[in-house]
Design an enzyme around this catalytic site. Structure first.
Site, PDB file in Angstrom:
ATOM      1  N   SER A   1       3.598  -2.147  10.163  1.00 29.81           N
ATOM      2  CA  SER A   1       5.054  -2.239  10.361  1.00 29.81           C
ATOM      3  C   SER A   1       5.604  -3.623  10.018  1.00 29.81           C
ATOM      4  O   SER A   1       6.573  -4.082  10.628  1.00 29.81           O
ATOM      5  CB  SER A   1       5.444  -1.833  11.786  1.00 29.81           C
TER       6      SER A   1
ATOM      7  N   GLY B   1       2.774   2.344  10.655  1.00 27.05           N
ATOM      8  CA  GLY B   1       3.719   3.434  10.471  1.00 27.05           C
ATOM      9  C   GLY B   1       4.454   3.829  11.737  1.00 27.05           C
ATOM     10  O   GLY B   1       5.127   4.860  11.792  1.00 27.05           O
TER      11      GLY B   1
ATOM     12  N   ASN C   1       0.882  -1.163   0.000  1.00 21.11           N
ATOM     13  CA  ASN C   1       0.000   0.000   0.000  1.00 21.11           C
ATOM     14  C   ASN C   1       0.917   1.210   0.000  1.00 21.11           C
ATOM     15  O   ASN C   1       1.524   1.530   1.023  1.00 21.11           O
ATOM     16  CB  ASN C   1      -0.906  -0.021   1.241  1.00 21.11           C
TER      17      ASN C   1
ATOM     18  N   LYS D   1       0.244   4.276  -0.218  1.00 23.73           N
ATOM     19  CA  LYS D   1      -0.303   5.488   0.414  1.00 23.73           C
ATOM     20  C   LYS D   1      -0.042   6.688  -0.502  1.00 23.73           C
ATOM     21  O   LYS D   1      -0.105   6.551  -1.708  1.00 23.73           O
ATOM     22  CB  LYS D   1       0.274   5.644   1.826  1.00 23.73           C
TER      23      LYS D   1
ATOM     24  N   HIS E   1      -9.181   1.648   4.858  1.00 22.88           N
ATOM     25  CA  HIS E   1      -7.920   1.758   5.590  1.00 22.88           C
ATOM     26  C   HIS E   1      -8.125   2.681   6.788  1.00 22.88           C
ATOM     27  O   HIS E   1      -8.884   3.643   6.725  1.00 22.88           O
ATOM     28  CB  HIS E   1      -6.826   2.301   4.662  1.00 22.88           C
TER      29      HIS E   1
ATOM     30  N   GLU F   1      -5.286  -4.723  10.539  1.00 29.57           N
ATOM     31  CA  GLU F   1      -4.232  -3.732  10.739  1.00 29.57           C
ATOM     32  C   GLU F   1      -4.473  -2.986  12.052  1.00 29.57           C
ATOM     33  O   GLU F   1      -5.252  -2.018  12.084  1.00 29.57           O
ATOM     34  CB  GLU F   1      -4.230  -2.714   9.592  1.00 29.57           C
TER      35      GLU F   1
ATOM     36  N   GLU G   1      -6.387   4.967   7.925  1.00 28.25           N
ATOM     37  CA  GLU G   1      -6.101   6.386   7.652  1.00 28.25           C
ATOM     38  C   GLU G   1      -7.315   7.061   7.037  1.00 28.25           C
ATOM     39  O   GLU G   1      -7.572   8.237   7.287  1.00 28.25           O
ATOM     40  CB  GLU G   1      -4.862   6.500   6.751  1.00 28.25           C
TER      41      GLU G   1
HETATM   42  P1  13P Z   1       3.294   0.350   7.513  1.00 30.74           P
HETATM   43  O1  13P Z   1       3.750  -0.957   6.939  1.00 30.74           O
HETATM   44  O2  13P Z   1       4.044   1.525   6.971  1.00 30.74           O
HETATM   45  O3  13P Z   1       3.223   0.299   9.000  1.00 30.74           O
HETATM   46  O4  13P Z   1       1.798   0.560   7.000  1.00 30.74           O
HETATM   47  C1  13P Z   1       0.908  -0.480   7.137  1.00 30.74           C
HETATM   48  C2  13P Z   1      -0.323  -0.132   6.410  1.00 30.74           C
HETATM   49  O5  13P Z   1      -1.050   0.759   6.811  1.00 30.74           O
HETATM   50  C3  13P Z   1      -0.623  -0.856   5.180  1.00 30.74           C
HETATM   51  O6  13P Z   1      -1.894  -0.565   4.732  1.00 30.74           O
END
Ligand code: 13P
Length: 257
Positions: free
Chosen positions: A216, A176, A13, A15, A98, A170, A100
């Site tokens: 992560s 992150g 992903n 982002k 997601h 997640e 976010e």
């Molecule tokens: P990270 O791997 O950067 O922690 O992000 C995970 C994520 O949100 C994947 O959708």
């Protein structure tokens, strides 16, 4: 079907990262590194990078996905992208719900459900994200919340349609942050998601659904995470922006088969 026969999916992903030219360069770098994968390899990229990603991935085993989809078929929704538009670009997957988007863009369990239904109807495979915040975990709500989010997201999705759905557990506190869930925490969270699916569709159906872990996940911890019985691959943020790291994760999932 069980861990050995379910399809493991490693999905990046990206982002809000990478321009179209950077997209081309990164996929060209990744292609040879993941060519012998024994799992599904997906890159979910920003809308404006989709054309470059599809072109760069042509002839390879890398599938391309989007990062969001609107739930209406068309109309006066400035700035939104419909499932049919995405389908015509050639993407196969789309991330839905997601954390976010839930956190910053007002996404709710209901809109996650509507977006998932729109994706399925258009022939796209949604990667539906669920996960608890640190506060919810500390209050002891993790199981209740994961089951609720899972069932809400799958409202009106048939067992047949579920074959084209991936769920990603997640934990919000692991995204992150560099704080990965332990492999046991990931397995437990994924297990709650699978239990919710079993409650709604029966245990046999639940055994067939691909449930990823995300948060992560990186080249160093992927092997242990994907070794868990309920973890069928991963949804990877930061580490999917580095060809070498992403390919190590793909290799770890391939060796689980
Ligand atoms: P990270 O791997 O950067 O922690 O992000 C995970 C994520 O949100 C994947 O959708």
């Amino acid at each position: 079907m069980n861990k050995a026969t379910r399809k493991a999916v490693i999905a990046g992903n990206w982002k809000m990262n990478m321009t179209p030219s950077q997209t081309t360069a990164l996929i060209e770098e990744m292609k040879p590194l993941v060519a012998s994968a024994d799992c599904e390899v997906v890159l979910c990229v920003p809308f404006v990078d989709i054309a470059a990603a599809i072109e760069a991935a042509k002839g390879s085993n890398i599938k391309i996905g989007a990062e969001n989809v609107h739930f209406k078929a068309s109309g006066a929704f400035t700035g939104e992208i419909s499932a049919d538009m995405l389908k015509e670009t050639g993407v196969e997957y789309v991330v839905v719900g997601h954390s976010e988007r839930r956190q910053y863009f007002g996404e709710t369990d209901q809109t996650v459900n509507l977006r998932s239904l729109a994706a399925i109807k258009a022939g796209l495979k949604p990667i539906i994200c669920v996960g608890e915040t640190l506060e919810q975990r500390e209050l002891g709500y993790t199981e209740t919340l994961l089951k609720y989010q899972t069932k809400m997201a799958l409202t009106n999705v048939s067992a047949e349609e579920l074959k084209n759905v991936v769920i990603a557990y997640e934990p919000v506190w692991a995204i992150g942050t560099g704080v990965t869930a332990t492999a046991d925490q990931a397995d437990e969270g994924n297990g709650y998601v699978r239990a919710a699916i079993a409650e709604a569709y029966g245990a046999d159906v639940a055994e067939t659904v691909t449930i990823q872990y995300g948060g992560s996940m990186n080249a160093g911890n992927a092997a242990e995470l994907v070794s868990k019985v309920n973890v069928d691959g991963g949804l990877i943020g930061g580490a999917s922006l580095k060809a070498a790291d992403f390919s190590v994760i793909v290799k770890a999932a391939s060796e689980q088969k």
